[in-house]
Design a protein around this motif. Structure first.
Motif, PDB file in Angstrom:
ATOM      1  N   ASN A  29       0.851  -0.994  -0.079  1.00  0.00           N
ATOM      2  CA  ASN A  29      -0.067  -0.031   0.091  1.00  0.00           C
ATOM      3  C   ASN A  29       0.810   1.133  -0.112  1.00  0.00           C
ATOM      4  N   VAL A  30       0.793   2.192  -1.011  1.00  0.00           N
ATOM      5  CA  VAL A  30       1.630   3.277  -1.235  1.00  0.00           C
ATOM      6  C   VAL A  30       0.737   4.559  -1.025  1.00  0.00           C
ATOM      7  N   ASP A  36     -12.027  10.673  -7.603  1.00  0.00           N
ATOM      8  CA  ASP A  36     -11.418  11.337  -8.715  1.00  0.00           C
ATOM      9  C   ASP A  36      -9.882  11.450  -9.098  1.00  0.00           C
ATOM     10  N   GLN A  37      -8.932  10.813  -8.303  1.00  0.00           N
ATOM     11  CA  GLN A  37      -7.651  10.569  -8.513  1.00  0.00           C
ATOM     12  C   GLN A  37      -7.375   9.425  -9.280  1.00  0.00           C
ATOM     13  N   GLY A  45      -7.453  -1.303  -3.597  1.00  0.00           N
ATOM     14  CA  GLY A  45      -8.447  -2.076  -2.998  1.00  0.00           C
ATOM     15  C   GLY A  45      -9.703  -1.712  -2.757  1.00  0.00           C
ATOM     16  N   ILE A  46     -10.846  -2.936  -2.996  1.00  0.00           N
ATOM     17  CA  ILE A  46     -11.938  -2.593  -3.177  1.00  0.00           C
ATOM     18  C   ILE A  46     -12.652  -3.651  -2.940  1.00  0.00           C
ATOM     19  N   GLY A  47     -13.792  -3.809  -1.931  1.00  0.00           N
ATOM     20  CA  GLY A  47     -14.413  -4.885  -1.491  1.00  0.00           C
ATOM     21  C   GLY A  47     -13.703  -6.202  -1.147  1.00  0.00           C
ATOM     22  N   GLY A  48     -12.634  -5.807  -0.162  1.00  0.00           N
ATOM     23  CA  GLY A  48     -11.831  -6.786   0.113  1.00  0.00           C
ATOM     24  C   GLY A  48     -10.814  -7.704  -0.824  1.00  0.00           C
ATOM     25  N   PHE A  85      -9.719   4.921  -1.761  1.00  0.00           N
ATOM     26  CA  PHE A  85      -9.345   3.878  -2.199  1.00  0.00           C
ATOM     27  C   PHE A  85      -7.851   3.791  -1.637  1.00  0.00           C
ATOM     28  N   LYS A  86      -7.431   2.654  -1.224  1.00  0.00           N
ATOM     29  CA  LYS A  86      -6.033   2.409  -0.991  1.00  0.00           C
ATOM     30  C   LYS A  86      -5.502   1.852  -2.486  1.00  0.00           C
TER      31      LYS A  86
END
Length: 92
Positions: A29-30, A36-37, A45-48, A85-86
């Motif tokens: 993870n950075v 919007d980015q 990362g989305i929904g596990g 979002f990660k």
């Protein structure tokens, strides 16, 4: 299409499944991005899951994302302008 808000997913931020823990070893993870980015090609990362953004289409309340997971499964998700979002990079 799935509405992420209606599903009340935790976006992978609060709890980690065994799959996510294994994925964390393959990715770092950075950053954390606002909706919007996001850019095509981002790993988020989305929904596990950690997924690749394939396409982004603007909507009146946010964005529709075409995504693909590590298993090659593709899906579309609607996200709000306020979602975060990660951002991940792949470890080599």
């Amino acid at each position: 299409m799935k509405k992420m808000q209606a599903m009340k997913w935790d976006w992978g931020l609060n709890k980690m499944s065994d799959t996510m823990i294994r994925m964390e070893e393959d990715f770092t993870n950075v950053d954390v991005l606002n909706a919007d980015q996001l850019e095509v090609g981002d790993l988020i990362g989305i929904g596990g899951e950690i997924v690749k953004v394939l396409a982004i289409a603007p909507l009146h309340y946010g964005f529709n994302l075409a995504i693909e997971n590590n298993f090659g499964e593709r899906d579309f998700v609607d996200v709000s302008e306020d979602d975060t979002f990660k951002l991940y990079i792949e470890n080599f």
